[in-house]
Design a protein around this motif. Structure first.
Motif, PDB file in Angstrom:
ATOM      1  N   LEU A 210      -3.093 -10.859 -39.818  1.00 25.54           N
ATOM      2  CA  LEU A 210      -2.669  -9.875 -38.824  1.00 25.54           C
ATOM      3  C   LEU A 210      -1.393  -9.139 -39.222  1.00 25.54           C
ATOM      4  O   LEU A 210      -1.192  -7.993 -38.817  1.00 25.54           O
ATOM      5  CB  LEU A 210      -2.457 -10.542 -37.468  1.00 25.54           C
ATOM      6  N   ARG A 211      -0.546  -9.783 -39.996  1.00 23.42           N
ATOM      7  CA  ARG A 211       0.702  -9.130 -40.408  1.00 23.42           C
ATOM      8  C   ARG A 211       1.139  -9.690 -41.756  1.00 23.42           C
ATOM      9  O   ARG A 211       1.118 -10.902 -41.966  1.00 23.42           O
ATOM     10  CB  ARG A 211       1.804  -9.357 -39.377  1.00 23.42           C
ATOM     11  N   LEU A 212       1.511  -8.791 -42.643  1.00 23.65           N
ATOM     12  CA  LEU A 212       1.945  -9.187 -43.976  1.00 23.65           C
ATOM     13  C   LEU A 212       3.272  -8.536 -44.299  1.00 23.65           C
ATOM     14  O   LEU A 212       3.429  -7.320 -44.172  1.00 23.65           O
ATOM     15  CB  LEU A 212       0.912  -8.749 -45.024  1.00 23.65           C
ATOM     16  N   VAL A 213       4.247  -9.348 -44.680  1.00 25.65           N
ATOM     17  CA  VAL A 213       5.503  -8.845 -45.239  1.00 25.65           C
ATOM     18  C   VAL A 213       5.442  -9.137 -46.729  1.00 25.65           C
ATOM     19  O   VAL A 213       5.405 -10.296 -47.142  1.00 25.65           O
ATOM     20  CB  VAL A 213       6.727  -9.523 -44.604  1.00 25.65           C
ATOM     21  N   ARG A 214       5.398  -8.099 -47.540  1.00 20.50           N
ATOM     22  CA  ARG A 214       5.206  -8.269 -48.968  1.00 20.50           C
ATOM     23  C   ARG A 214       6.483  -8.758 -49.649  1.00 20.50           C
ATOM     24  O   ARG A 214       7.599  -8.494 -49.197  1.00 20.50           O
ATOM     25  CB  ARG A 214       4.734  -6.956 -49.598  1.00 20.50           C
ATOM     26  N   ALA A 215       6.294  -9.451 -50.741  1.00 26.51           N
ATOM     27  CA  ALA A 215       7.421  -9.974 -51.501  1.00 26.51           C
ATOM     28  C   ALA A 215       8.274  -8.849 -52.062  1.00 26.51           C
ATOM     29  O   ALA A 215       7.785  -7.753 -52.343  1.00 26.51           O
ATOM     30  CB  ALA A 215       6.903 -10.853 -52.645  1.00 26.51           C
ATOM     31  N   GLY A 216       9.572  -9.134 -52.190  1.00 26.58           N
ATOM     32  CA  GLY A 216      10.469  -8.186 -52.824  1.00 26.58           C
ATOM     33  C   GLY A 216      10.703  -6.908 -52.039  1.00 26.58           C
ATOM     34  O   GLY A 216      11.044  -5.874 -52.630  1.00 26.58           O
ATOM     35  N   GLY A 217      10.530  -6.956 -50.728  1.00 30.63           N
ATOM     36  CA  GLY A 217      10.740  -5.763 -49.923  1.00 30.63           C
ATOM     37  C   GLY A 217       9.746  -4.654 -50.201  1.00 30.63           C
ATOM     38  O   GLY A 217      10.064  -3.463 -50.048  1.00 30.63           O
ATOM     39  N   ALA A 218       8.527  -5.033 -50.617  1.00 35.01           N
ATOM     40  CA  ALA A 218       7.518  -4.039 -51.007  1.00 35.01           C
ATOM     41  C   ALA A 218       6.664  -3.568 -49.851  1.00 35.01           C
ATOM     42  O   ALA A 218       5.572  -3.044 -50.049  1.00 35.01           O
ATOM     43  CB  ALA A 218       6.637  -4.606 -52.115  1.00 35.01           C
ATOM     44  N   GLY A 219       7.175  -3.741 -48.619  1.00 38.31           N
ATOM     45  CA  GLY A 219       6.479  -3.167 -47.472  1.00 38.31           C
ATOM     46  C   GLY A 219       6.007  -4.197 -46.465  1.00 38.31           C
ATOM     47  O   GLY A 219       5.932  -5.399 -46.757  1.00 38.31           O
TER      48      GLY A 219
END
Length: 250
Positions: A210-219
């Motif tokens: 449902l929600r993804l925070v990508r590694a390294g501030g990639a979105g």
């Protein structure tokens, strides 16, 4: 005084011990606490790696999804709001302050943008003015499959490619408690305590991401409308311009 049966005393002692254990952080039913997995799909009880695997499997089995949020790639930030299915997609992409619409029906890809988009891409007419940009303004432009732009833009319309590339966490996987996304209960999985990304997986219904925070501030991206069908159709002829063999390029 009536003697209390020894079995009843022993049972009471066991219940008391169990409730004491619950007070240390292990929630058990029957002790006045709520079971966080009651009424869920049960993935919250699984190890982090299995939760991620179940989530990916659910995503791969879905026919449709809506994907929205920001993706950082190649030093550029793209804002996406796309509805995706196996044989096409529709939605909007914003990059460098410019928004354009994408529509793919089967192998046919169409792009719609304003005159500034096309002029900025080098869309000049034969007389050196912005005639090409004005011609393409607000129209669906059919992107030739042999054009470099086809590969560049079609990736935003490919459900399989997007999900495979995005639904990835890096590092050691761990669970990070229960959360909520768009009114649905989730369990969160982290990679390397969050530095490798975080993924919220639904505890309601199928274990969709449902929600993804990508590694390294990639979105950060949200996923919704899993399995909810929508209609795709090529634009009408009076809405379409066939630019030719190659689109303007920046």
């Amino acid at each position: 005084m009536t003697a209390i049966p020894r079995r009843r005393t022993r049972r009471a002692a066991l219940v008391g011990a169990a409730c004491a254990l619950a007070a240390t952080g292990t929630v058990l039913t029957g002790c006045g606490g709520e079971d966080p997995d009651e009424g869920t799909n049960g993935v919250g009880k699984l190890p982090a790696a299995q939760i991620q695997a179940r989530s990916r499997s659910a995503a791969e089995s879905a026919d449709t999804v809506r994907l929205a949020g920001n993706v950082v790639a190649g030093g550029r930030t793209y804002k996406l709001d796309m509805r995706l299915k196996a044989d096409g997609a529709s939605g909007a992409v914003t990059a460098a302050g410019t928004t354009f619409q994408l529509l793919r029906v089967g192998e046919e890809l169409f792009l719609k943008a304003d005159a500034d988009f096309w002029t900025g891409a080098g869309g000049k007419g034969d007389d050196g003015d912005t005639a090409a940009g004005e011609k393409l303004d607000g129209k669906y432009v059919k992107v030739p499959q042999g054009d470099p732009s086809y590969k560049k833009f079609s990736v935003f319309t490919d459900m399989g490619v997007l999900l495979d590339g995005l639904l990835t966490l890096h590092g050691t996987l761990e669970t990070d408690g229960r959360h909520e996304q768009a009114g649905l209960r989730t369990v969160r999985v982290t990679g390397d305590a969050g530095s490798g990304g975080t993924l919220d997986v639904s505890l309601d219904g199928k274990p969709y991401p449902l929600r993804l925070v990508r590694a390294g501030g990639a979105g950060t991206l949200t996923f919704s409308a899993w399995g909810k069908d929508f209609t795709l159709a090529e634009p009408e002829k009076d809405e379409t311009v066939d630019y030719g063999k190659q689109l303007p390029t920046s």
